[in-house]
Write a protein that holds these residues in place. Structure first.
Motif, mmCIF file in Angstrom:
data_model
loop_
_atom_site.group_PDB
_atom_site.id
_atom_site.type_symbol
_atom_site.label_atom_id
_atom_site.label_comp_id
_atom_site.label_asym_id
_atom_site.label_seq_id
_atom_site.Cartn_x
_atom_site.Cartn_y
_atom_site.Cartn_z
ATOM 1 N N THR A 228 38.734 22.518 43.441
ATOM 2 C CA THR A 228 39.881 22.122 42.371
ATOM 3 C C THR A 228 39.072 22.749 40.897
ATOM 4 N N LEU A 229 40.211 23.399 40.182
ATOM 5 C CA LEU A 229 39.892 23.751 39.110
ATOM 6 C C LEU A 229 39.261 22.794 38.249
ATOM 7 N N ALA B 157 46.673 36.297 30.254
ATOM 8 C CA ALA B 157 46.682 37.236 31.151
ATOM 9 C C ALA B 157 45.384 37.848 31.265
ATOM 10 N N TYR B 158 44.622 37.755 32.234
ATOM 11 C CA TYR B 158 43.329 38.372 32.071
ATOM 12 C C TYR B 158 42.930 39.034 33.476
ATOM 13 N N VAL B 159 42.319 40.303 33.264
ATOM 14 C CA VAL B 159 41.891 41.036 34.467
ATOM 15 C C VAL B 159 40.569 41.450 34.272
ATOM 16 N N HIS B 160 39.771 41.335 35.436
ATOM 17 C CA HIS B 160 38.460 41.510 35.390
ATOM 18 C C HIS B 160 37.997 42.801 36.172
ATOM 19 N N GLY B 161 37.492 43.879 35.525
ATOM 20 C CA GLY B 161 37.003 44.786 36.218
ATOM 21 C C GLY B 161 38.071 45.699 37.093
ATOM 22 N N GLY B 162 39.333 45.242 36.718
ATOM 23 C CA GLY B 162 40.656 45.893 37.248
ATOM 24 C C GLY B 162 40.802 45.449 38.697
ATOM 25 N N ALA C 158 41.446 31.209 32.326
ATOM 26 C CA ALA C 158 41.620 32.420 33.118
ATOM 27 C C ALA C 158 40.383 32.951 33.610
ATOM 28 N N MET C 159 39.483 33.211 32.677
ATOM 29 C CA MET C 159 37.990 33.589 32.962
ATOM 30 C C MET C 159 37.363 32.887 34.259
ATOM 31 N N HIS C 160 37.593 31.499 34.021
ATOM 32 C CA HIS C 160 36.889 30.988 34.935
ATOM 33 C C HIS C 160 37.523 30.915 36.324
ATOM 34 N N VAL C 161 38.971 30.938 36.481
ATOM 35 C CA VAL C 161 39.715 31.018 37.653
ATOM 36 C C VAL C 161 39.247 32.514 38.310
ATOM 37 N N TYR D 11 32.674 24.028 34.344
ATOM 38 C CA TYR D 11 33.281 25.002 33.499
ATOM 39 C C TYR D 11 32.515 26.101 33.200
ATOM 40 N N VAL D 12 32.672 27.610 33.619
ATOM 41 C CA VAL D 12 31.805 28.575 33.485
ATOM 42 C C VAL D 12 31.316 28.968 32.109
ATOM 43 N N LEU D 13 32.241 28.573 31.056
ATOM 44 C CA LEU D 13 31.735 28.657 29.641
ATOM 45 C C LEU D 13 30.856 27.702 29.149
#
Length: 292
Positions: A238-239, A153-158, A178-181, A244-246
């Motif tokens: 597609t994912l 469960a990831y939240v970016h910047g609210g 999750a960060m990628h999505v 991959y962002v990382l």
């Protein structure tokens, strides 16, 4: 009538969170009875909530709560980003997310009646928050997951929240996905999830873009050219097909398979998504005011 002392006003403020003047008025209206005054403030908050319900609330926060493989994201909207950053709004948002997690609510309507740790319902707390902050506040939607697989469960910047379910791998991999999505917002998970009508439409578009000379090529060559273009488009939406962002040297699919894992699915919420925001024309307002 009981004497309305500063300590009585202070006690009511601590109990309800309402402003000093509102607490004093509530005590005056209810002859110093603190219980009646608290109820009066609650009803006042509901009335204010009704009056503000029609105002556009397109700002806000994504709040999350998680316990192992059970997780929830809740989008809570306000009218301005200023209020969305207020500590009272943030506390309300976090409390609602916890209530969603503990109650098992799967939609915003059901969540309204869920109880917070304070004992009040989400709807009662929302009305109180409107009374305190002076803006329309809405608990708009939520995303939930409950599984034995790995969950991030990831939240970016609210502003953007993501839930990801991964079979195999570990917590770090799930969080990375999750960060990628959150960053890339892929519409689909894998190529098999892309609708057939989307593919057919893209084929039609690619064929229309080709030159007359290319269209005269043998059917098998033409199909190969079109298939290559479609494969590239499918990767983009597609994912699994995206870099991959990382680690942009590999696709998400390659990173997941290297970990012996599989992404079961994901959900993504972005604040204000789909809400038509009110556009303020300040120049027109000033010009109109000058004509009065």
């Amino acid at each position: 009538m009981a004497e309305i002392t500063a300590s009585l006003v202070k006690e009511l403020r601590e109990r309800t969170g309402a402003g000093m003047m509102e607490c004093k008025k509530a005590l005056t209206e209810n002859t110093g009875d603190i219980d009646a005054a608290a109820e009066w403030l609650r009803k006042s908050g509901l009335a204010k909530a009704d009056k503000k319900a029609g105002r556009v609330a397109a700002e806000g926060r994504i709040a999350m709560a998680q316990a192992g493989g059970k997780a929830v994201l809740v989008e809570i909207n306000s009218e301005t980003d200023f209020v969305a950053k207020d500590e009272n709004f943030l506390a309300f948002a976090n409390a609602v997310a916890q209530a969603a997690l503990s109650s098992g609510a799967t939609d915003a309507e059901v969540l309204k009646s869920a109880k917070l740790a304070t004992g009040e319902t989400v709807e009662e707390a929302r009305a109180a928050a409107i009374a305190k902050l002076g803006e329309n506040i809405q608990v708009r939607r939520l995303a939930t997951i409950d599984t034995a697989n790995n969950v991030a469960a990831y939240v970016h910047g609210g502003k953007i929240g993501v839930l990801v379910e991964v079979k195999g791998g570990d917590a770090d991999l799930a969080r990375g996905i999750a960060m990628h999505v959150a960053a890339m917002n892929p519409p689909y998970n894998k190529a098999a999830d892309v609708p057939a009508d989307f593919v057919a439409k893209e084929k039609e578009i690619e064929l229309a873009k080709m030159s007359d000379k290319d269209k005269q090529k043998p059917a098998e060559i033409l199909e190969k050219i079109i298939s290559g273009k479609i494969a590239k488009i499918v990767n983009e939406v597609t994912l699994y097909g995206q870099p991959y962002v990382l680690d942009t040297d590999k696709t998400v699919e390659a990173a997941v398979k290297a970990a012996g894992a599989d992404v079961v699915g994901f959900q993504r919420l972005a604040v204000g998504e789909g809400i038509e925001k009110v556009k303020e024309d300040y120049a027109a307002e000033v010009a109109k005011a000058m004509q009065v």
